[in-house]
Design an enzyme around this catalytic site. Sequence first.
Site, PDB file in Angstrom:
ATOM      1  N   SER A   1      45.966  25.125  72.484  1.00  0.00           N
ATOM      2  CA  SER A   1      47.401  24.877  72.628  1.00  0.00           C
ATOM      3  C   SER A   1      47.806  23.431  72.416  1.00  0.00           C
ATOM      4  O   SER A   1      48.996  23.133  72.378  1.00  0.00           O
ATOM      5  CB  SER A   1      47.883  25.362  73.998  1.00  0.00           C
ATOM      6  OG  SER A   1      48.090  26.758  73.962  1.00  0.00           O
TER       7      SER A   1
ATOM      8  N   TYR B   1      55.707  29.599  80.588  1.00  0.00           N
ATOM      9  CA  TYR B   1      54.910  29.320  79.391  1.00  0.00           C
ATOM     10  C   TYR B   1      54.688  30.607  78.606  1.00  0.00           C
ATOM     11  O   TYR B   1      54.276  31.619  79.160  1.00  0.00           O
ATOM     12  CB  TYR B   1      53.578  28.730  79.811  1.00  0.00           C
ATOM     13  CG  TYR B   1      52.794  28.081  78.707  1.00  0.00           C
ATOM     14  CD1 TYR B   1      52.914  26.734  78.437  1.00  0.00           C
ATOM     15  CD2 TYR B   1      51.916  28.832  77.937  1.00  0.00           C
ATOM     16  CE1 TYR B   1      52.187  26.128  77.438  1.00  0.00           C
ATOM     17  CE2 TYR B   1      51.178  28.248  76.927  1.00  0.00           C
ATOM     18  CZ  TYR B   1      51.311  26.894  76.673  1.00  0.00           C
ATOM     19  OH  TYR B   1      50.577  26.315  75.667  1.00  0.00           O
ATOM     20  N   SER B   2      54.957  30.544  77.306  1.00  0.00           N
ATOM     21  CA  SER B   2      54.785  31.724  76.458  1.00  0.00           C
ATOM     22  C   SER B   2      54.338  31.301  75.075  1.00  0.00           C
ATOM     23  O   SER B   2      55.064  30.590  74.358  1.00  0.00           O
ATOM     24  CB  SER B   2      56.083  32.526  76.356  1.00  0.00           C
ATOM     25  OG  SER B   2      55.943  33.583  75.422  1.00  0.00           O
ATOM     26  N   ASN B   3      53.164  31.753  74.668  1.00  0.00           N
ATOM     27  CA  ASN B   3      52.689  31.461  73.322  1.00  0.00           C
ATOM     28  C   ASN B   3      53.590  32.042  72.245  1.00  0.00           C
ATOM     29  O   ASN B   3      53.650  31.521  71.131  1.00  0.00           O
ATOM     30  CB  ASN B   3      51.269  32.001  73.161  1.00  0.00           C
ATOM     31  CG  ASN B   3      50.254  31.183  73.933  1.00  0.00           C
ATOM     32  OD1 ASN B   3      50.092  29.994  73.702  1.00  0.00           O
ATOM     33  ND2 ASN B   3      49.574  31.814  74.869  1.00  0.00           N
TER      34      ASN B   3
ATOM     35  N   GLY C   1      44.354  22.205  75.951  1.00  0.00           N
ATOM     36  CA  GLY C   1      44.190  23.479  75.268  1.00  0.00           C
ATOM     37  C   GLY C   1      43.026  24.264  75.815  1.00  0.00           C
ATOM     38  O   GLY C   1      42.025  23.696  76.251  1.00  0.00           O
TER      39      GLY C   1
END
Length: 401
Positions: free
Chosen positions: A96, A202-204, A344
């Site tokens: 990330s 949080y959202s990818n 990440g």
Amino acid sequence: MNLATRPSRSRLRAACLLTAAAVLVGATTAAAAPNDPSHRPPSHLQRDADAIHAAGAIGVTVHYSAPATIRTARSGEAELGTGRPPPRNGYYRIGSTTKTFVATVTLQLVAEGRLRLDEPIEPWLPGLVRGNGNDGRRITLRQLLQHTSGIPNYTALPAAVPGLYSARGYRENRFRHYRPEELVAAALTLPSRFEPGTSWAYSNTNYLLVGMIIERATGRSWGTEVHDRILRPLGLHDTRVPGDDPYLPRPHAQAQHTFTGDDRPTDTTVLNHTVADAAGAMYGTPSDIDRFFTALLSGRLLGPAELAEMQRVHPIPDEPGRGYGLGLESTELSCGGRYWQHGGDVLGFSSENGVTADGRRAVLVVKNGVDENDEAGGARVDAATRTLIDHALCAPDSSRP
């Protein structure tokens, strides 16, 4: 996502299985001369690296930089049971941390007048974000970048990404190609988490959409834009958007991930990172990542207005002293002020970093070995990592690493 700066490990599973252990000193993968005193770790940097290993990380490498100074420290093993230390100069999946690269490109396009932060995303992705309370007509680009959109996280769905949830799923899907559209579609089978702009989660999925918007605005992939706007100008020759290539260049440590219910780790080094796309697909070397963050914070990649927007943070719920800007996080230092970063986590790799506000000092911690069954151990590793970063960035001039 991150470590000292990331949510709890339970949220990590949903948010950042995409988002690393080796360290590169300098711009290439040549090993530092063992007798070069500038590369000898001071005792407290080594002590703090050893503490992370003792807390449960299989292997730990630390990279510290300041003007005219580079320090590294290693502890533990590159591969469990071998006694071999993590390579001093190696590649890892940055997960990330990719988001900060993508956000930087986005803000460059904003500066050029090609994108606007506070306009709905619908014109760029007509009809794509619809259903279950998710509506692109009411979601802005800023909200995607800052995780205030309410769009659910696709990595929370084992059926969509089985390779992230079990050793068998990993083995059967590690070479699988994913299209961002199919991952977004999976996320939208879930209800919106909240009204856009009213909270933070949080959202990818947010960054998959940002990557698609970059492509619509430029006519080129987000990876090409990252390469031409950041990697090439900064000379980050060891950082890549790998596409379907699932292999890391050598040298690298072995990613070792213990899935829920398993009693031993699985070697998860090989992975097609289209499963992460713009949310976390890149790999690189800590030296390259260090150079990127120091260039960003020192104003070499964004103008003052755009960097200020990136650093306008939304408080992260239940995590005092932490905030999330536009692809960039902040954490308070014990000595006053704050540092900036984005860590990440990928299967078996975990990384965290910290950079001072002026971009002059930076520290990066990379670990191989993640155990989903040991929540307490993970918390200890996270706490030890936060301690190392704080010590490195708060040390007075006379005792800096």
